[in-house]
Write a protein that holds these residues in place. Structure first.
Motif, PDB file in Angstrom:
ATOM      1  N   TRP A   1      -9.011  63.864 127.193  1.00 14.38           N
ATOM      2  CA  TRP A   1      -8.344  62.577 127.359  1.00 14.38           C
ATOM      3  C   TRP A   1      -7.992  62.320 128.820  1.00 14.38           C
ATOM      4  O   TRP A   1      -7.957  61.180 129.271  1.00 14.38           O
ATOM      5  CB  TRP A   1      -7.111  62.496 126.465  1.00 14.38           C
ATOM      6  N   ARG A   2      -7.760  63.392 129.564  1.00 11.63           N
ATOM      7  CA  ARG A   2      -7.482  63.205 130.979  1.00 11.63           C
ATOM      8  C   ARG A   2      -8.705  62.649 131.707  1.00 11.63           C
ATOM      9  O   ARG A   2      -8.585  61.950 132.728  1.00 11.63           O
ATOM     10  CB  ARG A   2      -7.061  64.525 131.620  1.00 11.63           C
TER      11      ARG A   2
ATOM     12  N   ARG B   1      -5.907  53.925 127.473  1.00 10.26           N
ATOM     13  CA  ARG B   1      -4.893  53.111 126.820  1.00 10.26           C
ATOM     14  C   ARG B   1      -4.982  51.652 127.266  1.00 10.26           C
ATOM     15  O   ARG B   1      -5.376  51.388 128.407  1.00 10.26           O
ATOM     16  CB  ARG B   1      -3.498  53.682 127.066  1.00 10.26           C
TER      17      ARG B   1
ATOM     18  N   ASP C   1       0.605  59.154 129.553  1.00 12.10           N
ATOM     19  CA  ASP C   1      -0.839  58.953 129.457  1.00 12.10           C
ATOM     20  C   ASP C   1      -1.416  59.564 128.185  1.00 12.10           C
ATOM     21  O   ASP C   1      -2.509  59.187 127.760  1.00 12.10           O
ATOM     22  CB  ASP C   1      -1.530  59.584 130.669  1.00 12.10           C
ATOM     23  N   LEU C   2      -0.671  60.499 127.577  1.00 17.62           N
ATOM     24  CA  LEU C   2      -1.144  61.162 126.365  1.00 17.62           C
ATOM     25  C   LEU C   2       0.058  61.718 125.606  1.00 17.62           C
ATOM     26  O   LEU C   2       0.939  62.341 126.206  1.00 17.62           O
ATOM     27  CB  LEU C   2      -2.100  62.306 126.725  1.00 17.62           C
TER      28      LEU C   2
ATOM     29  N   LEU D   1      -0.843  54.508 122.943  1.00 11.46           N
ATOM     30  CA  LEU D   1      -0.995  55.815 123.571  1.00 11.46           C
ATOM     31  C   LEU D   1      -1.883  56.723 122.730  1.00 11.46           C
ATOM     32  O   LEU D   1      -1.652  56.875 121.532  1.00 11.46           O
ATOM     33  CB  LEU D   1       0.393  56.447 123.710  1.00 11.46           C
ATOM     34  N   PRO D   2      -2.912  57.347 123.324  1.00 11.81           N
ATOM     35  CA  PRO D   2      -3.723  58.299 122.553  1.00 11.81           C
ATOM     36  C   PRO D   2      -2.882  59.500 122.148  1.00 11.81           C
ATOM     37  O   PRO D   2      -1.942  59.883 122.857  1.00 11.81           O
ATOM     38  CB  PRO D   2      -4.854  58.687 123.515  1.00 11.81           C
TER      39      PRO D   2
ATOM     40  N   GLY E   1      -7.362  59.355 119.461  1.00  6.91           N
ATOM     41  CA  GLY E   1      -6.712  60.653 119.504  1.00  6.91           C
ATOM     42  C   GLY E   1      -7.641  61.790 119.146  1.00  6.91           C
ATOM     43  O   GLY E   1      -8.842  61.598 118.943  1.00  6.91           O
TER      44      GLY E   1
ATOM     45  N   ILE F   1      -6.607  67.926 125.693  1.00  5.05           N
ATOM     46  CA  ILE F   1      -5.885  67.309 126.810  1.00  5.05           C
ATOM     47  C   ILE F   1      -6.838  66.964 127.941  1.00  5.05           C
ATOM     48  O   ILE F   1      -6.807  65.855 128.497  1.00  5.05           O
ATOM     49  CB  ILE F   1      -4.756  68.236 127.295  1.00  5.05           C
TER      50      ILE F   1
ATOM     51  N   LEU G   1       1.944  63.978 130.136  1.00  3.44           N
ATOM     52  CA  LEU G   1       1.963  64.279 128.704  1.00  3.44           C
ATOM     53  C   LEU G   1       3.366  64.022 128.188  1.00  3.44           C
ATOM     54  O   LEU G   1       4.348  64.273 128.884  1.00  3.44           O
ATOM     55  CB  LEU G   1       1.594  65.744 128.453  1.00  3.44           C
TER      56      LEU G   1
ATOM     57  N   VAL H   1       1.303  64.415 122.979  1.00  2.79           N
ATOM     58  CA  VAL H   1       0.840  65.702 122.444  1.00  2.79           C
ATOM     59  C   VAL H   1       1.904  66.239 121.497  1.00  2.79           C
ATOM     60  O   VAL H   1       3.029  66.522 121.895  1.00  2.79           O
ATOM     61  CB  VAL H   1       0.561  66.718 123.565  1.00  2.79           C
TER      62      VAL H   1
ATOM     63  N   VAL I   1      -2.707  63.558 120.568  1.00  3.12           N
ATOM     64  CA  VAL I   1      -3.271  64.851 120.183  1.00  3.12           C
ATOM     65  C   VAL I   1      -2.280  65.482 119.216  1.00  3.12           C
ATOM     66  O   VAL I   1      -1.114  65.689 119.550  1.00  3.12           O
ATOM     67  CB  VAL I   1      -3.471  65.778 121.404  1.00  3.12           C
TER      68      VAL I   1
END
Length: 236
Positions: free
Chosen positions: A196-197, A203, A134-135, A157-158, A177, A193, A72, A137, A160
């Protein structure tokens, strides 16, 4: 300061107003009575190509990350307002050793931060952080329109984020997102989270919005030209 703000947003003093999100427009309309028809939405723009040049493998190796660790990323200063405590709380609730968080930006790290959090300070090469993650936030309590969201999306990148971030308006739910209604809702952050995990190959995420700086400049100039033309017509 409040008096200056009131005068600046008075329809009698300001012909046209550029806003960078619909959320800001609603706020200005409600608080100051500025007419909607004289507000122009011009979203922030970023150097898209720069944010696509990050080196994922090199940066993850630099941070000592192994392939199965899910990273994250939080970026920015003013950590309290921008929601970092909520992100850390979500990380603690998940209690997963393979889940890591990198915090890029200026601030004082909390003394009780969990071991999976790494504070790297301001980064001149932030594009590498976006590539390594990877995300992204970023759940602020209030943010007119966070550039970091545009940068992360430009990097594929996605994201949140919270509904109190004007940049959330370019997020397509579940596509690039997730927008949580309340940034302090730790359960909602955890769910986002984890969702998306479960999509490790998400991505690069698709983005339909034009995030470019060129578009921002073009739209800004159009508003300035409109205002100049109206003034010229009045002076004839």
């Amino acid at each position: 300061m409040m008096d200056l703000e009131t005068r600046a947003y008075s329809p009698a003093n300001t012909r046209h107003l550029i806003i960078n999100s619909e959320m800001v427009g609603r706020d200005v309309c409600t608080r100051f009575g500025f007419p909607e028809e004289r507000m122009h939405l011009v979203r922030n723009g970023v150097e898209v190509e720069r944010w696509q040049r990050g080196d994922r493998e090199a940066q993850r190796a630099k941070w000592g990350l192994v392939p199965d660790e899910f990273l994250l990323l939080f970026a920015g200063s003013g950590w309290e307002r921008k929601g970092l405590p909520f992100v850390i709380a979500a990380l603690e609730k998940m209690s997963d050793a393979s889940l890591k968080l990198v915090v890029a930006g200026k601030g004082r790290p909390p003394r009780n931060a969990p071991s999976g959090v790494r504070f790297v300070g301001p980064m001149a090469d932030l594009e590498n952080a976006y590539a390594a993650a990877d995300l992204f936030v970023f759940p602020p309590i209030y943010e007119p329109s966070a550039n970091v969201v545009f940068e992360a999306l430009a990097a594929g990148l996605p994201v949140v984020t919270s509904a109190w971030n004007g940049a959330a308006e370019v997020i397509e739910e579940g596509i690039n997102g997730t927008v949580v209604a309340d940034p302090s809702d730790i359960g909602a952050l955890v769910d986002a989270i984890q969702s998306w995990r479960a999509c490790p190959n998400a991505r690069p995420v698709p983005v339909r919005a034009d995030l470019s700086l060129e578009r921002n400049v073009r739209e800004t100039l159009a508003v300035l030209e409109l205002a100049a033309a109206e003034r010229a017509a009045e002076e004839r």
